[in-house]
Design an enzyme around this catalytic site. Structure first.
Site, PDB file in Angstrom:
ATOM      1  N   LYS A 182      44.734   5.096 -58.831  1.00  0.00           N
ATOM      2  CA  LYS A 182      43.866   3.947 -58.576  1.00  0.00           C
ATOM      3  C   LYS A 182      44.296   3.279 -57.289  1.00  0.00           C
ATOM      4  O   LYS A 182      45.487   3.030 -57.078  1.00  0.00           O
ATOM      5  CB  LYS A 182      44.012   2.944 -59.744  1.00  0.00           C
ATOM      6  CG  LYS A 182      43.123   1.730 -59.642  1.00  0.00           C
ATOM      7  CD  LYS A 182      41.826   1.959 -60.387  1.00  0.00           C
ATOM      8  CE  LYS A 182      40.797   0.907 -60.125  1.00  0.00           C
ATOM      9  NZ  LYS A 182      40.080   1.037 -58.845  1.00  0.00           N
ATOM     10  N   LYS A 199      52.770  -1.410 -58.260  1.00  0.00           N
ATOM     11  CA  LYS A 199      52.033  -2.611 -58.680  1.00  0.00           C
ATOM     12  C   LYS A 199      51.471  -2.429 -60.090  1.00  0.00           C
ATOM     13  O   LYS A 199      51.572  -3.312 -60.941  1.00  0.00           O
ATOM     14  CB  LYS A 199      50.889  -2.855 -57.686  1.00  0.00           C
ATOM     15  CG  LYS A 199      50.323  -4.243 -57.702  1.00  0.00           C
ATOM     16  CD  LYS A 199      49.175  -4.388 -56.720  1.00  0.00           C
ATOM     17  CE  LYS A 199      49.584  -4.220 -55.274  1.00  0.00           C
ATOM     18  NZ  LYS A 199      48.464  -4.369 -54.334  1.00  0.00           N
ATOM     19  N   LYS A 234      45.474   5.802 -52.768  1.00  0.00           N
ATOM     20  CA  LYS A 234      44.895   5.001 -51.682  1.00  0.00           C
ATOM     21  C   LYS A 234      44.065   5.911 -50.793  1.00  0.00           C
ATOM     22  O   LYS A 234      44.370   7.090 -50.659  1.00  0.00           O
ATOM     23  CB  LYS A 234      46.009   4.364 -50.842  1.00  0.00           C
ATOM     24  CG  LYS A 234      45.554   3.172 -50.029  1.00  0.00           C
ATOM     25  CD  LYS A 234      45.464   1.923 -50.880  1.00  0.00           C
ATOM     26  CE  LYS A 234      44.932   0.735 -50.131  1.00  0.00           C
ATOM     27  NZ  LYS A 234      44.985  -0.484 -50.947  1.00  0.00           N
ATOM     28  N   THR A 243      41.402 -10.940 -56.404  1.00  0.00           N
ATOM     29  CA  THR A 243      42.684 -10.852 -55.686  1.00  0.00           C
ATOM     30  C   THR A 243      43.088 -12.227 -55.146  1.00  0.00           C
ATOM     31  O   THR A 243      44.220 -12.677 -55.334  1.00  0.00           O
ATOM     32  CB  THR A 243      42.608  -9.813 -54.545  1.00  0.00           C
ATOM     33  OG1 THR A 243      42.145  -8.586 -55.101  1.00  0.00           O
ATOM     34  CG2 THR A 243      43.971  -9.587 -53.910  1.00  0.00           C
ATOM     35  N   ASN A 298      38.098 -11.203 -47.808  1.00  0.00           N
ATOM     36  CA  ASN A 298      37.968 -11.280 -49.258  1.00  0.00           C
ATOM     37  C   ASN A 298      39.154 -12.029 -49.892  1.00  0.00           C
ATOM     38  O   ASN A 298      38.980 -12.970 -50.666  1.00  0.00           O
ATOM     39  CB  ASN A 298      37.862  -9.840 -49.792  1.00  0.00           C
ATOM     40  CG  ASN A 298      37.747  -9.779 -51.292  1.00  0.00           C
ATOM     41  OD1 ASN A 298      38.584 -10.322 -52.002  1.00  0.00           O
ATOM     42  ND2 ASN A 298      36.716  -9.142 -51.782  1.00  0.00           N
ATOM     43  N   SER A 336      39.864  -4.711 -61.645  1.00  0.00           N
ATOM     44  CA  SER A 336      39.297  -3.356 -61.560  1.00  0.00           C
ATOM     45  C   SER A 336      39.505  -2.623 -62.889  1.00  0.00           C
ATOM     46  O   SER A 336      38.641  -1.876 -63.344  1.00  0.00           O
ATOM     47  CB  SER A 336      39.981  -2.557 -60.450  1.00  0.00           C
ATOM     48  OG  SER A 336      39.344  -2.795 -59.216  1.00  0.00           O
TER      49      SER A 336
HETATM   50  P1  NAD Z   1      38.961  -8.113 -45.411  1.00  0.00           P
HETATM   51  O1  NAD Z   1      38.548  -7.000 -44.510  1.00  0.00           O
HETATM   52  O2  NAD Z   1      37.965  -8.735 -46.306  1.00  0.00           O
HETATM   53  O3  NAD Z   1      39.630  -9.302 -44.551  1.00  0.00           O
HETATM   54  C1  NAD Z   1      40.638  -9.090 -43.607  1.00  0.00           C
HETATM   55  C2  NAD Z   1      40.780 -10.375 -42.794  1.00  0.00           C
HETATM   56  O4  NAD Z   1      41.864 -10.221 -41.887  1.00  0.00           O
HETATM   57  C3  NAD Z   1      39.565 -10.713 -41.938  1.00  0.00           C
HETATM   58  O5  NAD Z   1      39.396 -12.112 -41.905  1.00  0.00           O
HETATM   59  C4  NAD Z   1      39.954 -10.203 -40.559  1.00  0.00           C
HETATM   60  O6  NAD Z   1      39.252 -10.857 -39.493  1.00  0.00           O
HETATM   61  C5  NAD Z   1      41.420 -10.548 -40.569  1.00  0.00           C
HETATM   62  N1  NAD Z   1      42.191  -9.789 -39.588  1.00  0.00           N
HETATM   63  C6  NAD Z   1      42.043  -8.508 -39.223  1.00  0.00           C
HETATM   64  N2  NAD Z   1      42.942  -8.197 -38.270  1.00  0.00           N
HETATM   65  C7  NAD Z   1      43.671  -9.315 -38.047  1.00  0.00           C
HETATM   66  C8  NAD Z   1      44.739  -9.642 -37.184  1.00  0.00           C
HETATM   67  N3  NAD Z   1      45.252  -8.735 -36.361  1.00  0.00           N
HETATM   68  N4  NAD Z   1      45.241 -10.907 -37.225  1.00  0.00           N
HETATM   69  C9  NAD Z   1      44.727 -11.827 -38.078  1.00  0.00           C
HETATM   70  N5  NAD Z   1      43.711 -11.567 -38.920  1.00  0.00           N
HETATM   71  C10 NAD Z   1      43.195 -10.346 -38.896  1.00  0.00           C
HETATM   72  O7  NAD Z   1      40.196  -7.517 -46.233  1.00  0.00           O
HETATM   73  P2  NAD Z   1      40.736  -8.030 -47.635  1.00  0.00           P
HETATM   74  O8  NAD Z   1      40.073  -7.242 -48.711  1.00  0.00           O
HETATM   75  O9  NAD Z   1      40.728  -9.505 -47.663  1.00  0.00           O
HETATM   76  O10 NAD Z   1      42.237  -7.480 -47.581  1.00  0.00           O
HETATM   77  C11 NAD Z   1      43.264  -8.171 -46.881  1.00  0.00           C
HETATM   78  C12 NAD Z   1      44.610  -7.609 -47.289  1.00  0.00           C
HETATM   79  O11 NAD Z   1      44.762  -7.733 -48.698  1.00  0.00           O
HETATM   80  C13 NAD Z   1      44.844  -6.124 -46.999  1.00  0.00           C
HETATM   81  O12 NAD Z   1      46.204  -5.921 -46.729  1.00  0.00           O
HETATM   82  C14 NAD Z   1      44.504  -5.454 -48.311  1.00  0.00           C
HETATM   83  O13 NAD Z   1      45.148  -4.202 -48.457  1.00  0.00           O
HETATM   84  C15 NAD Z   1      45.072  -6.468 -49.268  1.00  0.00           C
HETATM   85  N6  NAD Z   1      44.510  -6.387 -50.613  1.00  0.00           N
HETATM   86  C16 NAD Z   1      43.176  -6.531 -50.813  1.00  0.00           C
HETATM   87  C17 NAD Z   1      42.685  -6.473 -52.105  1.00  0.00           C
HETATM   88  C18 NAD Z   1      41.230  -6.677 -52.404  1.00  0.00           C
HETATM   89  O14 NAD Z   1      40.885  -6.719 -53.602  1.00  0.00           O
HETATM   90  N7  NAD Z   1      40.373  -6.852 -51.418  1.00  0.00           N
HETATM   91  C19 NAD Z   1      43.564  -6.248 -53.180  1.00  0.00           C
HETATM   92  C20 NAD Z   1      44.931  -6.144 -52.922  1.00  0.00           C
HETATM   93  C21 NAD Z   1      45.394  -6.219 -51.628  1.00  0.00           C
END
Ligand code: NAD
Length: 459
Positions: free
Chosen positions: A80, A104, A116, A201, A252, A392
């Site tokens: 997953k 995790k 992944k 999240t 997100n 999920s």
């Molecule tokens: P997303 O694409 O929705 O948002 C990413 C954000 O980071 C955006 O606002 C983008 O503009 C910003 N960003 C990108 N590059 C950047 C930089 N160099 N400096 C500053 N900001 C920057 O992604 P997300 O789903 O919010 O995921 C963010 C992190 O959380 C990732 O590491 C992801 O692996 C982790 N994560 C996400 C989830 C999930 O359910 N979406 C779950 C666990 C972990």
């Protein structure tokens, strides 16, 4: 596995090897062998699936796009983990993120293994129709290794419920008559997604911070104040204070965590800075998070970048460079963008005393050590950002039963599960000198190791 995760897994195994109550039936030479086997198994993925997707674009070009699906470990259940669309995706990164998912899920008792996916592209450079084709191709190329009982992807950076809906539909058409709803999670609610998944999240990140820094500390104030745990003392110092928060990443995870902080009425916290790939916005009085969320929803996810845009929104904020969020004079820094944001060259400029890892691996190993030495409390990714995979799991269960929960019920179960994890690790954490990250790893590795042993995989 990248060095930081690999190192901490090895340290966790070393700790468990010295723990007499762990696998007491395995002694001396056999114990050494068992722990060597565990290190070999946990430090390598079961399978790396790689492809060059051949995609015919709307403009007539045909591209070959590198894509991955790494299946790290399935001891506890089907693989997953999310699928990332980003130009910096590479094999090592996907392997490391898959390993983190294994840990995790083990930490939070989610019956899944770790996987992944990644596609090397900038999704902003493609029109929707091309992205649709890319998603279909991803499923076509990896279809044999995916499925509700094999490997269940979800959204990650650059993907969302839109992509999961497309991918599930492609999976369904390739496997007619087979169960398909649970093949992808993070889908839209009309396509069999769970209420609350999109917010899970970010809500979980804020809940972890709030529970650790406030609820748990308050309930255990008397014995914690007499010990010398840095975390406990930082939390006690901050308990009745007004906390300032900066959030890196306003996607997100970051936007929802910021909104939770903005709405929380019983903690005095104020989100004074948020940032994204373009800018940092700062306001000493606190930012209007709901208006900024409205703004990004109609601007392809981007925050305002000019004073005119801020004025039109009625928001007063100072525009700063995107890096400035990391070194602001705040109490709490929530990292919710990408990996390796704090590293050896900027870690010593961090002023926050508490860092919450909403993103996966946002702090390098060197920076982690530097910050810990400075007494900064770090709430690690595998503890804080598991809300997505937990909901999920609820989505996958709902899809199997085709019975769907109310949104409140989803959050209630989410917080109960995260709280259960914290209650099971915190007493040990506050009683021994291991950092919280390592404490979480020991817990996860203990569960994985015991399962591997009992399943006969170590001899
Ligand atoms: P997303 O694409 O929705 O948002 C990413 C954000 O980071 C955006 O606002 C983008 O503009 C910003 N960003 C990108 N590059 C950047 C930089 N160099 N400096 C500053 N900001 C920057 O992604 P997300 O789903 O919010 O995921 C963010 C992190 O959380 C990732 O590491 C992801 O692996 C982790 N994560 C996400 C989830 C999930 O359910 N979406 C779950 C666990 C972990």
């Amino acid at each position: 596995m990248a060095s930081q995760t690999g190192d901490i897994v090895q340290q966790s195994l070393d700790t468990l090897m010295e723990e007499p109550s762990f696998l007491p039936q395995v002694q001396e030479e056999q114990r050494k062998q068992v722990f060597q086997s565990l290190a070999a198994i946990l430090s390598t993925p079961n399978k790396i699936n790689k492809a060059f997707l051949r995609v015919a674009l709307c403009d007539g070009k045909v591209l070959r796009i590198p894509a991955f699906r790494v299946q790290h470990n399935d001891t506890l259940g089907p693989y997953k983990g999310g699928i990332r669309f980003h130009e910096s995706v590479n094999e090592d990164e996907v392997i490391n993120l898959a390993a983190l998912m294994t840990l995790k899920n083990a930490l939070h008792d989610v019956p899944f293994g770790g996987g992944k996916g990644g596609v090397v592209l900038n999704p902003r450079s493609y029109p929707e129709k091309d992205l649709y084709q890319i998603c279909k191709k991803y499923v076509q190329y990896f279809t044999d290794v995916l499925g509700p009982d094999k490997d269940i992807p979800a959204p990650d950076v650059g993907t969302s419920e839109r992509e999961m809906d497309w991918m599930m539909a492609e999976y369904k058409s390739i496997h007619p008559g087979k169960p398909y709803l649970g093949s992808f999670t993070g889908k839209s609610v009309v396509s069999g997604g769970s209420l609350g998944r999109r917010e899970a999240t970010g809500k979980g990140v804020y809940f972890t911070f709030r529970y650790l820094l406030h609820d748990f500390i308050k309930d255990n104030q008397s014995w914690l104040s007499s010990g010398d745990n840095v975390f406990a003392h930082t939390a006690l110092d901050h308990m009745d204070k007004h906390l300032t928060i900066a959030v890196q990443g306003f996607g997100n995870v970051g936007s929802v965590a910021a909104l939770e902080a903005y709405k929380c009425s019983f903690l005095h916290n104020k989100v004074v800075a948020v940032s994204d790939r373009n800018v940092t916005l700062y306001s000493e009085e606190g930012l209007d998070i709901p208006s900024l969320i409205d703004y990004i929803s109609s601007h392809r996810g981007d925050l305002p970048t000019t004073d005119e845009q801020l004025q039109a929104l009625g928001i007063s904020a100072v525009i700063k460079s995107r890096e400035e969020v990391l070194t602001m004079d705040v109490d709490v820094l929530i990292l919710a963008a990408l990996e390796d944001q704090l590293h050896k060259d900027n870690a010593d400029q961090v002023k926050a005393r508490i860092i919450v890892e909403g993103a996966n691996a946002p702090i390098t190993g060197e920076a982690d050590q530097l910050l810990s030495k400075k007494g900064v409390v770090i709430i690690p990714d595998i503890l804080a950002n598991a809300g997505g995979v937990i909901v999920s799991y609820f989505e996958w269960l709902q899809d199997r039963e085709t019975i769907f929960y109310m949104e409140d019920e989803v959050y209630k179960q989410l917080f109960a599960k995260m709280q259960k994890t914290m209650v099971s690790i915190l007493p040990a954490y506050f009683a021994d000198p291991l950092p919280l990250r390592q404490n979480c790893y020991v817990h996860a590795v203990r569960k994985l190791s015991a399962s591997l042993y009992r399943q006969g995989k170590l001899y």
